[in-house]
Enzyme design. Structure first.
Site, PDB file in Angstrom:
ATOM      1  N   SER A 148     -14.277 -53.481  28.912  1.00 36.79           N
ATOM      2  CA  SER A 148     -14.650 -51.791  28.902  1.00 36.79           C
ATOM      3  C   SER A 148     -16.143 -51.907  28.664  1.00 36.79           C
ATOM      4  CB  SER A 148     -13.088 -51.952  27.640  1.00 36.79           C
ATOM      5  OG  SER A 148     -13.257 -50.239  28.299  1.00 36.79           O
ATOM      6  N   LYS A 203      -5.616 -27.215  17.425  1.00 36.80           N
ATOM      7  CA  LYS A 203      -5.985 -27.615  16.538  1.00 36.80           C
ATOM      8  C   LYS A 203      -5.768 -28.649  16.301  1.00 36.80           C
ATOM      9  CE  LYS A 203      -9.760 -27.511  14.438  1.00 36.80           C
ATOM     10  NZ  LYS A 203     -10.966 -27.583  14.823  1.00 36.80           N
TER      11      LYS A 203
END
Length: 340
Positions: A148, A203
Site C-alpha cells: 500500500s 458533520k
C-alpha cells in the site's frame, strides 16, 4: 566483702530513649520525595526538548554501514520502515533533505519495509523523493513488506530505478481505506443513541454509534476514488511496463508475493540490499564507496511516552472518539470502509 557500716552505692538502670515516628512525618517525607522525582523528570524533559529544538537544523546522525570507511564518495540508505505517519514522516523528510544537500552522496538506496500509512504523508514522501531522484540516482530495495503506502513511496524513485524484492517480500495491497467501526447494534442493545448537535448532515459522518447513510457513503466514495486514482496514476507513471488499465487490474487490495509481483511488473528483480548496492555502484561507476545510513536518537520524551503507553490500559471512550476522526490511508490490514 564490704563492711555493713560502709554506704551502699546503687547503680541506676539506664533510661530507655524512645523515638516516636509520627505518621505525619512519614507522609511529609514521601511527598517531598515525590516532588523531587517529579521535578527531576520535568527538568530532564525540558532539557531533552531543548536539545531536540537546538539541534533541529543539524539533520540526522550518519552511521557507517559497509564498503570502504575512508572513501570520499557515499551511497546513502534512506529507510522507510513502520507505519507512515507523524512523527516519523518528518524524520524521513528531514533525512531526504539532508541526503539531497550532501554533495558526497552520489546515489541513494531507498529501503522500504512498511505496510503503508496516511495518504497525505505517503504523498509528501513520494514528492520529496521525486525531487531527490532528479539530483541523485536511486534504486529501491523492499524488505519484509512494502505494501500500500509502502509501495506508493517506492514509486518516488522513478521509472528508471530498479526495484529489488527479497524472496519473502510481500508487496501490492494497492488501494485506499478509511477505517470505520459500526457499533450501532451494540449501542441499541445497551440503550445508547447518537444525538449530536451539528450544522450540516455530513458533520458527524463516520459516527460509529449509527449506520452510515447512503449520502455519506457516496460522499466518502468520491474522496476515496480521488485518492485511489492518484495511487494508480503514480504507479502507471513510474512503472514503464504498466499502463493505467493494467494497474487497475492489479489494484484489488491483494498482497503479492515476490514472484507474483515480479511477474505482474510491479518490481524488477528478486535480490537483497547488497545486490541493490552493487547495482548502484556499477551504475555510478564507483569502485570504492562508503555506504551510510541515518538514525535519530530517541528523546527522553519519546521514551517516557512509550513507557506510559505500555503501562496504560485501553481507553474505550478515547478509542470511540478517535474512531470518528476521518483518516484516509494507503494501508495494508485494516478492516473498514473500502473502495475496490
Amino acid at each position: 566483702m564490704p563492711s555493713s557500716d560502709e554506704p551502699t552505692t546503687r547503680v541506676k538502670p539506664p533510661e530507655m530513649i524512645v523515638i516516636e515516628r509520627r505518621a505525619g512525618g512519614r507522609l511529609l517525607l514521601r511527598l517531598l520525595l515525590i516532588g523531587l522525582v517529579v521535578s527531576v523528570m520535568a527538568n530532564l524533559a525540558q532539557f531533552s526538548s531543548y536539545q531536540e529544538y537546538a539541534s533541529s537544523g543539524e539533520g540526522p546522525n550518519e552511521r557507517f554501514e559497509s564498503g570502504e570507511l575512508t572513501a570520499d564518495d557515499k551511497i546513502a540508505i534512506v529507510e522507510i520502515s513502520g507505519t507512515i505517519m507523524p512523527p516519523f514522516t518528518e524524520r524521513i523528510l528531514k533525512t531526504i533533505e539532508h541526503v539531497a544537500e550532501d554533495e558526497a552522496v552520489k546515489g541513494v538506496v531507498l529501503a522500504v519495509d512498511s505496510p503503508g500509512g496516511l495518504v497525505a504523508d505517503s504523498h509528501q514522501i513520494y514528492h520529496r523523493l521525486q525531487e531527490l531522484r532528479a539530483k541523485k540516482p536511486m534504486v529501491v530495495t523492499m524488505g519484509r513488506i512494502a505494501a500500500s503506502g509502502g509501495y506508493y513511496v517506492a514509486m518516488g524513485a522513478g521509472p528508471d530505478s530498479e526495484i529489488f524484492v527479497e524472496p519473502t517480500t510481500w508487496t501490492g495491497s494497492i488501494g485506499v481505506i478509511v477505517p470505520r467501526y459500526d457499533l450501532s447494534g451494540l449501542a441499541e442493545k445497551i440503550g445508547v443513541e447518537s444525538d449530536s448537535l451539528q450544522t450540516g448532515k455530513f458533520k458527524d459522518t463516520l459516527n460509529p454509534l449509527r449506520e452510515m447513510t447512503a449520502d455519506e457513503r457516496a460522499m466518502w466514495g468520491e474522496i476515496i476514488d480521488d485518492a485511489f486514482l492518484r495511487f494508480k496514476t503514480v504507479i502507471a507513471d513510474n512503472r514503464p511496463e504498466l499502463d493505467l488499465e493494467e494497474v487497475s487490474e492489479l489494484a484489488t487490495g491483494q498482497i503479492y508475493t515476490a514472484e507474483q509481483s515480479l511477474a505482474a511488473g510491479l518490481v524488477d528483480r528478486i535480490g537483497y540490499q547488497d545486490d541493490a548496492i552493487d547495482t548502484l555502484k556499477e551504475q555510478l561507476g564507483l569502485s570504492e564507496v562508503r555506504v551510510v545510513r541515518y538514525s535519530y536518537p530517541a528523546t527522553l520524551i519519546d521514551l517516557l511516552t512509550a513507557s506510559a503507553e505500555a503501562r496504560s490500559t485501553p481507553d474505550i471512550w478515547k478509542q470511540l472518539l478517535e474512531a470518528q476522526v476521518p483518516r484516509a490511508m494507503y494501508f495494508c490490514g485494516w478492516p473498514a470502509l473500502t473502495r475496490p
